[in-house]
Design an enzyme around this catalytic site. Structure first.
Site, mmCIF file in Angstrom:
data_model
loop_
_atom_site.group_PDB
_atom_site.id
_atom_site.type_symbol
_atom_site.label_atom_id
_atom_site.label_comp_id
_atom_site.label_asym_id
_atom_site.label_seq_id
_atom_site.Cartn_x
_atom_site.Cartn_y
_atom_site.Cartn_z
ATOM 1 N N GLN A 145 -1.412 67.827 6.441
ATOM 2 C CA GLN A 145 -0.197 67.022 6.568
ATOM 3 C C GLN A 145 0.623 67.460 7.780
ATOM 4 O O GLN A 145 0.836 68.658 8.001
ATOM 5 C CB GLN A 145 0.641 67.146 5.295
ATOM 6 C CG GLN A 145 1.822 66.192 5.220
ATOM 7 C CD GLN A 145 1.418 64.724 5.230
ATOM 8 O OE1 GLN A 145 0.320 64.367 4.815
ATOM 9 N NE2 GLN A 145 2.307 63.879 5.703
ATOM 10 N N ASP A 154 -8.156 61.658 8.703
ATOM 11 C CA ASP A 154 -7.011 61.165 9.479
ATOM 12 C C ASP A 154 -7.445 60.556 10.801
ATOM 13 O O ASP A 154 -6.657 59.889 11.472
ATOM 14 C CB ASP A 154 -6.045 62.335 9.767
ATOM 15 C CG ASP A 154 -4.942 62.456 8.726
ATOM 16 O OD1 ASP A 154 -4.534 63.599 8.432
ATOM 17 O OD2 ASP A 154 -4.469 61.417 8.246
ATOM 18 N N LYS A 195 -0.254 60.543 -1.775
ATOM 19 C CA LYS A 195 -1.695 60.587 -1.478
ATOM 20 C C LYS A 195 -2.486 61.092 -2.673
ATOM 21 O O LYS A 195 -3.507 60.519 -3.063
ATOM 22 C CB LYS A 195 -1.954 61.471 -0.246
ATOM 23 C CG LYS A 195 -1.387 60.883 1.043
ATOM 24 C CD LYS A 195 -1.556 61.801 2.244
ATOM 25 C CE LYS A 195 -0.965 61.161 3.484
ATOM 26 N NZ LYS A 195 -1.133 61.983 4.706
HETATM 27 N N1 LIG Z 1 -1.903 64.233 8.276
HETATM 28 C C1 LIG Z 1 -1.054 63.212 8.459
HETATM 29 N N2 LIG Z 1 0.267 63.438 8.592
HETATM 30 C C2 LIG Z 1 1.109 62.389 8.800
HETATM 31 C C3 LIG Z 1 0.639 61.073 8.836
HETATM 32 C C4 LIG Z 1 -0.764 60.865 8.710
HETATM 33 O O1 LIG Z 1 -1.277 59.715 8.782
HETATM 34 N N3 LIG Z 1 -1.554 61.960 8.518
HETATM 35 N N4 LIG Z 1 1.512 59.989 8.953
HETATM 36 C C5 LIG Z 1 2.958 60.195 8.764
HETATM 37 C C6 LIG Z 1 3.436 60.183 7.317
HETATM 38 N N5 LIG Z 1 2.639 59.459 6.350
HETATM 39 C C7 LIG Z 1 1.409 59.967 6.019
HETATM 40 O O2 LIG Z 1 1.230 61.130 5.864
HETATM 41 C C8 LIG Z 1 3.185 58.474 5.508
HETATM 42 C C9 LIG Z 1 4.463 57.948 5.708
HETATM 43 C C10 LIG Z 1 5.000 57.028 4.784
HETATM 44 C C11 LIG Z 1 4.273 56.665 3.671
HETATM 45 C C12 LIG Z 1 4.820 55.746 2.642
HETATM 46 O O3 LIG Z 1 4.159 55.505 1.616
HETATM 47 N N6 LIG Z 1 6.047 55.275 2.829
HETATM 48 C C13 LIG Z 1 6.675 54.457 1.800
HETATM 49 C C14 LIG Z 1 8.040 55.056 1.457
HETATM 50 C C15 LIG Z 1 7.856 56.482 1.013
HETATM 51 C C16 LIG Z 1 9.237 57.136 0.711
HETATM 52 O O4 LIG Z 1 9.798 56.754 -0.330
HETATM 53 O O5 LIG Z 1 9.714 57.934 1.538
HETATM 54 C C17 LIG Z 1 6.838 53.035 2.330
HETATM 55 O O6 LIG Z 1 6.929 52.892 3.593
HETATM 56 O O7 LIG Z 1 6.853 52.106 1.504
HETATM 57 C C18 LIG Z 1 3.004 57.165 3.479
HETATM 58 C C19 LIG Z 1 2.466 58.085 4.374
HETATM 59 C C20 LIG Z 1 3.347 61.541 9.355
HETATM 60 N N7 LIG Z 1 2.457 62.601 8.918
#
Ligand SMILES: Nc1nc2c(c(=O)[nH]1)N[C@@H](CN(C=O)c1ccc(C(=O)N[C@@H](CCC(=O)O)C(=O)O)cc1)CN2
Length: 303
Positions: A105, A128, A61
């Site tokens: 987060q 969010d 982020k």
């Molecule tokens: N405050 C928040 N917490 C959480 C959220 C949210 O929207 N707001 N969502 C999830 C986690 N999440 C964002 O925070 C999130 C999960 C995955 C990815 C992402 O870029 N995934 C990549 C792989 C990343 C890796 O290597 O592990 C992909 O899928 O290509 C971004 C954000 C729970 N918490």
């Protein structure tokens, strides 16, 4: 007997990285316009504890914010931070006129009441979209800040399918951050929506009637071809780290991609699908919050 073996149909890959790049280019252009007008969009990111996955997501982020020109402020706290100390930090960020977006987060350490924290963020800075006021506005079809992952899923669906009106969508999973707001967004897009509990007895049969399936259940590779209507579009929200026999680990979704890709028309990969769109929609939300705040500042200045 003439047996012509044809390879099973392979689902088209829905490229979340490419879609995220397109959205981020739009965000970067609008961000430059804000900076030219003297408003530098600013996102405050709060991380409590040392959950490894959360550290990856926060790093993504912050890096993306810098890439598009959004100023980011990082607040890292030890896992033993008290709820009152976190609330005090949020009070300061709410009152800071230079801060446009605030996110905490998730998950938080168990001793902290997550709902109390999410309710403490100013709804106008809630990038969010988790504040009850924004959740209620979403259900009522209002233009409010919307949770990033469902917003990203909807954008991927609209890019691939075009108009979603009249489509039957099934959402597997009922979480506050994905399943429930996803259903609300699909209703707003004029879909017929079924939300499934993953363990209900007829879940797979109900899911197999859908034109669109959103898998947001948090169970690695649980959704196989038996859940999919031939030709359906599948969005895999899952992000599960599993360990191989040799001890190495890999990321998989909630969908058994090898099985589902033989029947689905299109499927998002994990990684490289929904995840990048989550980040891109967070940046878009930060600009929307900045837009709302600068507009209200102008209105209040004019009296
Ligand atoms: N405050 C928040 N917490 C959480 C959220 C949210 O929207 N707001 N969502 C999830 C986690 N999440 C964002 O925070 C999130 C999960 C995955 C990815 C992402 O870029 N995934 C990549 C792989 C990343 C890796 O290597 O592990 C992909 O899928 O290509 C971004 C954000 C729970 N918490």
């Amino acid at each position: 007997m003439n047996m012509t073996l044809t390879s099973p149909q392979r689902a088209e890959n829905i490229d979340g990285k490419a879609a995220a790049r397109r959205l981020l280019a739009e965000v970067a252009a609008e961000c430059r316009a804000f900076v030219d007008q003297g408003h530098h969009p600013t996102l405050a990111v709060v991380l409590v504890g040392d959950d490894p996955a959360s550290q990856v997501y926060v790093r993504n982020k912050l890096r993306t914010a810098e890439e598009v020109g959004i100023r980011s402020l990082e607040y890292r706290f030890p896992a033993n931070l008290s709820e009152s100390e976190l609330l005090a930090t949020l009070d300061k960020l709410n009152l800071d006129p230079l801060v446009n977006g605030i996110l905490v987060q998730l998950p938080l350490p168990r001793h902290i009441n997550e709902q109390a924290i999410l309710r403490a963020i100013d709804p106008l800075k809630d990038v969010d979209g988790f504040h009850p006021e924004n959740v209620g506005g979403l259900v009522h079809g209002q233009a409010v800040l919307t949770p990033c992952t469902p917003a990203g899923c909807l954008r991927l669906l609209q890019d691939y399918c075009g108009d979603l009106s009249g489509k039957h969508a099934v959402v597997v999973g009922r979480s506050n951050i994905v399943g429930k707001p996803m259903a609300a967004l699909l209703l707003k897009a004029h879909c017929s929506v079924t939300t499934l509990h993953s363990r209900s007895q007829d879940a797979a049969a109900l899911a197999a009637q859908a034109d669109i399936l959103i898998a947001a259940v948090g169970q690695p590779e649980m959704i196989d071809a038996s859940w999919i209507k031939p030709g359906a579009v599948v969005i895999d929200v899952g992000i599960n780290r599993v360990t191989r026999a040799n001890g190495s680990s890999r990321l998989v979704g909630d969908v058994d991609a090898a099985s589902v890709s033989t029947v689905a028309a299109a499927l998002t990969p994990v990684p490289g699908g929904v995840g990048p769109m989550t980040i891109a929609c967070l940046m878009q939300n930060t600009l929307q919050a900045t837009r709302l705040q600068t507009a209200s500042a102008v209105l209040s200045h004019c009296g």
